[in-house]
Scaffold this active site. Structure first.
Site, PDB file in Angstrom:
ATOM      1  CE  LYS A  56      53.368  19.794 -10.632  1.00  0.00           C
ATOM      2  NZ  LYS A  56      53.834  19.789 -12.032  1.00  0.00           N
ATOM      3  CE1 TYR A  71      55.370  18.332  -7.798  1.00  0.00           C
ATOM      4  CE2 TYR A  71      53.273  18.066  -6.644  1.00  0.00           C
ATOM      5  CZ  TYR A  71      54.103  17.768  -7.710  1.00  0.00           C
ATOM      6  OH  TYR A  71      53.670  16.894  -8.685  1.00  0.00           O
TER       7      TYR A  71
HETATM    8  N1  LIG Z   1      53.203  10.922 -10.253  1.00  0.00           N
HETATM    9  C1  LIG Z   1      52.221  11.636  -9.714  1.00  0.00           C
HETATM   10  O1  LIG Z   1      51.476  11.146  -8.846  1.00  0.00           O
HETATM   11  C2  LIG Z   1      51.961  13.057 -10.135  1.00  0.00           C
HETATM   12  C3  LIG Z   1      50.835  13.690  -9.630  1.00  0.00           C
HETATM   13  C4  LIG Z   1      50.585  15.011 -10.001  1.00  0.00           C
HETATM   14  C5  LIG Z   1      51.417  15.662 -10.887  1.00  0.00           C
HETATM   15  N2  LIG Z   1      52.517  15.013 -11.365  1.00  0.00           N
HETATM   16  C6  LIG Z   1      53.384  15.769 -12.281  1.00  0.00           C
HETATM   17  O2  LIG Z   1      53.517  15.050 -13.498  1.00  0.00           O
HETATM   18  C7  LIG Z   1      54.805  15.312 -14.069  1.00  0.00           C
HETATM   19  C8  LIG Z   1      55.532  14.012 -14.341  1.00  0.00           C
HETATM   20  O3  LIG Z   1      55.655  13.286 -13.118  1.00  0.00           O
HETATM   21  P1  LIG Z   1      56.185  11.770 -13.026  1.00  0.00           P
HETATM   22  O4  LIG Z   1      55.459  11.153 -11.889  1.00  0.00           O
HETATM   23  O5  LIG Z   1      56.161  11.138 -14.365  1.00  0.00           O
HETATM   24  O6  LIG Z   1      57.687  12.058 -12.543  1.00  0.00           O
HETATM   25  P2  LIG Z   1      59.049  11.251 -12.802  1.00  0.00           P
HETATM   26  O7  LIG Z   1      59.931  11.662 -11.665  1.00  0.00           O
HETATM   27  O8  LIG Z   1      58.808   9.807 -13.031  1.00  0.00           O
HETATM   28  O9  LIG Z   1      59.582  11.901 -14.170  1.00  0.00           O
HETATM   29  C9  LIG Z   1      59.939  13.260 -14.257  1.00  0.00           C
HETATM   30  C10 LIG Z   1      60.913  13.435 -15.402  1.00  0.00           C
HETATM   31  O10 LIG Z   1      61.265  14.840 -15.457  1.00  0.00           O
HETATM   32  C11 LIG Z   1      62.645  14.928 -15.711  1.00  0.00           C
HETATM   33  N3  LIG Z   1      63.172  16.214 -15.233  1.00  0.00           N
HETATM   34  C12 LIG Z   1      63.294  16.643 -13.954  1.00  0.00           C
HETATM   35  N4  LIG Z   1      63.867  17.844 -13.911  1.00  0.00           N
HETATM   36  C13 LIG Z   1      64.104  18.216 -15.201  1.00  0.00           C
HETATM   37  C14 LIG Z   1      64.664  19.371 -15.802  1.00  0.00           C
HETATM   38  N5  LIG Z   1      65.145  20.397 -15.059  1.00  0.00           N
HETATM   39  N6  LIG Z   1      64.751  19.416 -17.153  1.00  0.00           N
HETATM   40  C15 LIG Z   1      64.307  18.383 -17.904  1.00  0.00           C
HETATM   41  N7  LIG Z   1      63.740  17.271 -17.397  1.00  0.00           N
HETATM   42  C16 LIG Z   1      63.647  17.186 -16.048  1.00  0.00           C
HETATM   43  C17 LIG Z   1      63.247  13.749 -14.940  1.00  0.00           C
HETATM   44  O11 LIG Z   1      64.564  13.443 -15.383  1.00  0.00           O
HETATM   45  C18 LIG Z   1      62.227  12.656 -15.215  1.00  0.00           C
HETATM   46  O12 LIG Z   1      62.524  11.921 -16.377  1.00  0.00           O
HETATM   47  C19 LIG Z   1      55.519  16.237 -13.062  1.00  0.00           C
HETATM   48  O13 LIG Z   1      55.353  17.583 -13.439  1.00  0.00           O
HETATM   49  C20 LIG Z   1      54.793  15.951 -11.778  1.00  0.00           C
HETATM   50  O14 LIG Z   1      54.923  17.024 -10.863  1.00  0.00           O
HETATM   51  C21 LIG Z   1      52.814  13.732 -11.019  1.00  0.00           C
END
Ligand SMILES: NC(=O)c1ccc[n+]([C@@H]2O[C@H](COP(=O)([O-])OP(=O)(O)OC[C@H]3O[C@@H](n4cnc5c(N)ncnc54)[C@H](O)[C@@H]3O)[C@@H](O)[C@H]2O)c1
Length: 255
Positions: free
Chosen positions: A159, A155
């Site tokens: 990132k 990851y």
């Molecule tokens: N939650 C956190 O603390 C956090 C921190 C830093 C970065 N992020 C990043 O923010 C983004 C959203 O995270 P989140 O916490 O809302 O995650 P989440 O798991 O709640 O949602 C992610 C969504 O992406 C969809 N997804 C996964 N693989 C896919 C694919 N191959 N094609 C299409 N859709 C796909 C899933 O079905 C889901 O609806 C991600 O890129 C994550 O890495 C999140």
């Protein structure tokens, strides 16, 4: 008049979490929104729940961002059904955490695939429209994990890769009126971080409280914190900002 009136915004992984909050934010500000996610019915449900303003529309599209045919079909559908494309938020993401010696090739390929290949395929498909209209905004989701995080070699690499990808697209696409930036969130309360709590043997509340205590702002982040940042970076007021990664983490990385 809403800031995004007349604009079409496409958000990957928008059926829930940060992507859905961003979809709500852009819809509130007048955009038509395409919700892209793995499952078409979950994407359609999310699209149906958006607070659209008059004249705006939303569609849900089932697509796997790691599949080139899926991505090309999805972007064509967005342009045909919503009448254009102006903003792309590359948000879809997954985690497959493990220490290096236990990390499988599949853990590596899946995570690098969704984040890096997904953002590449979506951006490549979108740029064709952006370049011909001499206008476009791409916002990519990085993470504070890019700076290094135990158990997240896959990851973190993906990132940090997003940050290099963002800088490079900014250089290539800037001359065509296209801004490309990234957001690096800290801990945001979503199903992704709830799953991390479960892996660590903590309840969701314990994990959030523990994280909030270690944060200068004293709270965890909410999906709306990232949605607001995405709206700022995708707006015309930010048109002199490109190639940047904005850390939105309550000060976690400066503490
Ligand atoms: N939650 C956190 O603390 C956090 C921190 C830093 C970065 N992020 C990043 O923010 C983004 C959203 O995270 P989140 O916490 O809302 O995650 P989440 O798991 O709640 O949602 C992610 C969504 O992406 C969809 N997804 C996964 N693989 C896919 C694919 N191959 N094609 C299409 N859709 C796909 C899933 O079905 C889901 O609806 C991600 O890129 C994550 O890495 C999140």
């Amino acid at each position: 008049m809403g800031r995004f009136e007349g604009r079409v915004v496409t958000i990957t992984g928008a059926a829930r979490g940060i992507g859905f909050a961003a979809a709500e934010r852009f819809a509130t500000e007048g955009a038509s929104v395409a919700v892209i996610d793995l499952d078409e019915s979950a994407a359609a449900d999310a699209a149906a729940r958006l607070p659209l303003t008059e004249g705006a529309e939303a569609i849900g599209v089932g697509a796997d961002v790691t599949s080139s045919p899926d991505v090309d079909k999805a972007v064509t559908r967005v342009v045909d059904e919503l009448g254009g494309l102006h903003v792309l938020l590359n948000n879809a993401g997954i985690t497959r955490d493990n220490l290096l010696f236990k990390m499988s090739e599949d853990d590596w390929d899946q995570v690098v695939g969704v984040h890096l290949k997904g953002a590449f395929l979506m951006s490549r498909a979108a740029q064709a429209h952006f370049v011909s209209q001499r206008y476009g905004k791409i916002v990519n989701l990085s993470s504070i994990s890019a700076l290094g995080n135990r158990g997240q070699a896959n990851y973190a690499a993906a990132k940090m890769g997003i940050q290099g990808f963002t800088r490079t697209l900014a250089i290539e696409l800037g001359p065509f009126g296209i801004n490309v930036n990234a957001i690096a969130p800290g801990f945001i309360a979503t199903e992704m971080t709830d799953a991390t709590a479960a892996r660590l043997g903590l309840s969701v509340e314990e994990f959030r409280e523990h994280t909030a205590r270690a944060n200068p702002i004293g709270r965890v982040g909410h999906p709306t914190d990232i949605a607001a940042t995405a709206a700022f970076l995708a707006g015309d007021e930010a048109s002199y900002i490109t190639g940047q990664t904005l850390y939105v983490d309550g000060g976690q990385t400066v503490a």
